[in-house]
Motif scaffolding. Sequence first.
Motif, mmCIF file in Angstrom:
data_model
loop_
_atom_site.group_PDB
_atom_site.id
_atom_site.type_symbol
_atom_site.label_atom_id
_atom_site.label_comp_id
_atom_site.label_asym_id
_atom_site.label_seq_id
_atom_site.Cartn_x
_atom_site.Cartn_y
_atom_site.Cartn_z
ATOM 1 N N SER A 52 45.953 -0.602 6.944
ATOM 2 C CA SER A 52 46.200 0.006 8.212
ATOM 3 C C SER A 52 45.994 -1.154 9.356
ATOM 4 N N ASP A 53 44.900 -1.847 9.234
ATOM 5 C CA ASP A 53 44.652 -3.032 10.205
ATOM 6 C C ASP A 53 45.883 -4.288 10.370
ATOM 7 N N LEU A 54 46.108 -4.594 8.803
ATOM 8 C CA LEU A 54 47.325 -5.826 8.849
ATOM 9 C C LEU A 54 48.620 -5.137 9.254
ATOM 10 N N MET A 55 48.946 -3.839 9.148
ATOM 11 C CA MET A 55 50.286 -3.370 9.734
ATOM 12 C C MET A 55 50.431 -3.611 11.297
ATOM 13 N N GLN A 56 49.027 -3.680 12.004
ATOM 14 C CA GLN A 56 49.042 -3.792 13.607
ATOM 15 C C GLN A 56 49.386 -5.238 13.743
ATOM 16 N N LEU A 57 49.370 -6.174 13.112
ATOM 17 C CA LEU A 57 49.647 -7.602 13.556
ATOM 18 C C LEU A 57 51.232 -7.891 13.298
ATOM 19 N N ARG A 58 51.452 -8.767 14.294
ATOM 20 C CA ARG A 58 52.787 -9.340 14.100
ATOM 21 C C ARG A 58 53.002 -10.025 12.975
ATOM 22 N N ASP A 59 54.399 -10.142 12.443
ATOM 23 C CA ASP A 59 54.636 -10.544 11.147
ATOM 24 C C ASP A 59 54.033 -11.825 10.901
ATOM 25 N N GLU A 60 54.096 -13.051 11.655
ATOM 26 C CA GLU A 60 53.531 -14.113 11.506
ATOM 27 C C GLU A 60 52.035 -14.140 11.139
ATOM 28 N N ARG A 61 51.504 -13.354 11.965
ATOM 29 C CA ARG A 61 49.861 -13.338 11.754
ATOM 30 C C ARG A 61 49.584 -12.607 10.213
ATOM 31 N N ARG A 62 50.412 -11.411 9.869
ATOM 32 C CA ARG A 62 49.861 -10.659 8.688
ATOM 33 C C ARG A 62 50.619 -11.648 7.392
ATOM 34 N N VAL A 63 51.742 -12.455 7.625
ATOM 35 C CA VAL A 63 51.982 -13.487 6.647
ATOM 36 C C VAL A 63 50.743 -14.477 6.276
ATOM 37 N N ASP A 64 50.169 -14.986 7.413
ATOM 38 C CA ASP A 64 49.331 -15.791 7.288
ATOM 39 C C ASP A 64 47.972 -15.272 6.520
ATOM 40 N N VAL A 65 47.701 -13.930 6.921
ATOM 41 C CA VAL A 65 46.470 -13.343 6.254
ATOM 42 C C VAL A 65 46.800 -12.885 4.719
ATOM 43 N N MET A 66 47.993 -12.576 4.616
ATOM 44 C CA MET A 66 48.224 -12.173 3.018
ATOM 45 C C MET A 66 48.385 -13.304 2.245
ATOM 46 N N SER A 67 48.851 -14.676 2.817
ATOM 47 C CA SER A 67 49.258 -15.960 2.143
ATOM 48 C C SER A 67 47.620 -16.290 1.908
ATOM 49 N N LEU A 68 46.997 -16.264 2.898
ATOM 50 C CA LEU A 68 45.501 -16.675 2.210
ATOM 51 C C LEU A 68 44.420 -15.981 1.252
ATOM 52 N N ILE A 69 44.886 -14.585 1.460
ATOM 53 C CA ILE A 69 44.404 -13.637 0.395
ATOM 54 C C ILE A 69 44.978 -14.126 -0.951
#
Length: 127
Positions: free
Chosen positions: A83-100
């Motif tokens: 739910s927190d990640l869904m609040q992020l703009r696409d590029e920020r969400r991609v950065d977090v998910m790609s680091l994970i």
Amino acid sequence: MERGERMFRDELQAAMALTMLCRRAGIESHEDEMRGELLWTERGPTCRARAMLEQWIPLDEPDRTILKAASALWNGRHRPPASDLMQLRDERRVDVMSLITAEREGPGAVDRWIGERRKEVGAAPTR
């Protein structure tokens, strides 16, 4: 804080990756590092990062979400709440998910993740 299982090579690699995540989001800059105003070190989140997380230092919610994600990765929980990640703009969400994803694949993948973002951000963490 007790940490769970992590796939970072060591605390230095984790600190560099989390610093890069924060830099990409614009929460920390190379200039901040030069002034000694870091958010992350190999010992974990700094007093400044904790103050931002605890809302003692004003920060917009997307930036706070990036810090929460960084904290979750540091602590070995791997995933911030979806739910927190869904609040992020696409590029920020991609950065977090790609680091994970990189963190789960191991230290070599994290090195590549840092290197790719270093090219985009410019100055790299010098630790």
